[in-house]
Enzyme design. Sequence first.
Site, PDB file in Angstrom:
ATOM      1  N   ARG A  82     -12.100 -72.363 -73.451  1.00 31.03           N
ATOM      2  CA  ARG A  82     -11.289 -71.606 -72.502  1.00 31.03           C
ATOM      3  C   ARG A  82      -9.889 -72.170 -72.278  1.00 31.03           C
ATOM      4  NH1 ARG A  82     -14.004 -66.819 -72.567  1.00 31.03           N
ATOM      5  NH2 ARG A  82     -16.217 -67.135 -72.049  1.00 31.03           N
ATOM      6  N   GLN A 110     -19.747 -64.416 -54.531  1.00 31.35           N
ATOM      7  CA  GLN A 110     -19.614 -63.478 -53.421  1.00 31.35           C
ATOM      8  C   GLN A 110     -20.230 -62.136 -53.810  1.00 31.35           C
ATOM      9  OE1 GLN A 110     -15.641 -61.859 -52.425  1.00 31.35           O
ATOM     10  NE2 GLN A 110     -15.952 -62.810 -50.430  1.00 31.35           N
ATOM     11  N   GLN A 121     -16.962 -63.277 -67.705  1.00 31.37           N
ATOM     12  CA  GLN A 121     -16.837 -64.225 -68.815  1.00 31.37           C
ATOM     13  C   GLN A 121     -17.420 -65.589 -68.434  1.00 31.37           C
ATOM     14  OE1 GLN A 121     -12.927 -64.094 -71.091  1.00 31.37           O
ATOM     15  NE2 GLN A 121     -12.306 -63.059 -69.222  1.00 31.37           N
ATOM     16  N   LEU A 122     -17.109 -66.032 -67.228  1.00 32.32           N
ATOM     17  CA  LEU A 122     -17.502 -67.363 -66.774  1.00 32.32           C
ATOM     18  C   LEU A 122     -19.017 -67.549 -66.809  1.00 32.32           C
ATOM     19  CD1 LEU A 122     -16.683 -70.086 -65.511  1.00 32.32           C
ATOM     20  CD2 LEU A 122     -16.750 -68.959 -63.273  1.00 32.32           C
ATOM     21  N   ASN A 141     -22.454 -79.630 -65.662  1.00 34.48           N
ATOM     22  CA  ASN A 141     -22.456 -81.040 -66.015  1.00 34.48           C
ATOM     23  C   ASN A 141     -21.293 -81.338 -66.958  1.00 34.48           C
ATOM     24  OD1 ASN A 141     -23.292 -80.949 -68.895  1.00 34.48           O
ATOM     25  ND2 ASN A 141     -25.285 -80.277 -68.124  1.00 34.48           N
TER      26      ASN A 141
END
Length: 241
Positions: free
Chosen positions: A184, A99, A87-88, A173
Amino acid sequence: MPVVQNLDVRLLAETPDALSLIYAAFRQCYHAGFVGDMWPKLLSGEISQDKQAEFIEKVMQSGHDSPIEHVSFTFAISGVSRALTHQLVRHRIASYSQQSQRYVDAGGFGYIMPPAIAGIPEAKEVFESFMAHAEETYGKLQELLAHRGKKSNEDARFVLPNAAGSKIVVTMNCRSLIHFFELRCCMRAQWEIRALADLMLKECRMALPVVFAVAGAKCERLRYCPENAAFTCGKYPLLGQ
């Protein structure tokens, strides 16, 4: 193969002299002179930070916010699932370093358990059984692909679940962060990414309150819910009610 208990969000870096940089960018839009000549006065305190913050707040209230894009924040994040990071990374005006499941051995991987599953013993048992099976299958595939050396990870990872824990570095930013928080921090956002957004917002408010004091779910700024009746959480009235 542990359940990952703690979401960890750490602010690694922010643009130096963030307040003065935003002030300079805003002033250049309305100032006949060159803000490069003004810059030493901003850093020396000749133009106070209170005055800078007051000007920034006033202009942002008018809806002009593009100059805040000149300042960014970098976070290190752990204790999140692959479901969250999928989602991010859909927030596109950002930079990510995650990772790798290709290069990092995921044997004994930690995982995130949704609270709704943890609260039902039967669901928790099914969930944990599947996680154990996924770990076992991952290990067997690594063994069968051992002739490929470390490259065995890149194909064995295909059986890893969305619940698998991950770590990621994120840079956004200020304008992108405000948009991220509007979506979110909303009660309709998925619980895990909402928890992440709340912690990131806390760090941003401490670092640059003039920009982030009123950031958060969109309804907190508007004082009404921008959703329709089918999707509102009920915290604020709908527009026109």
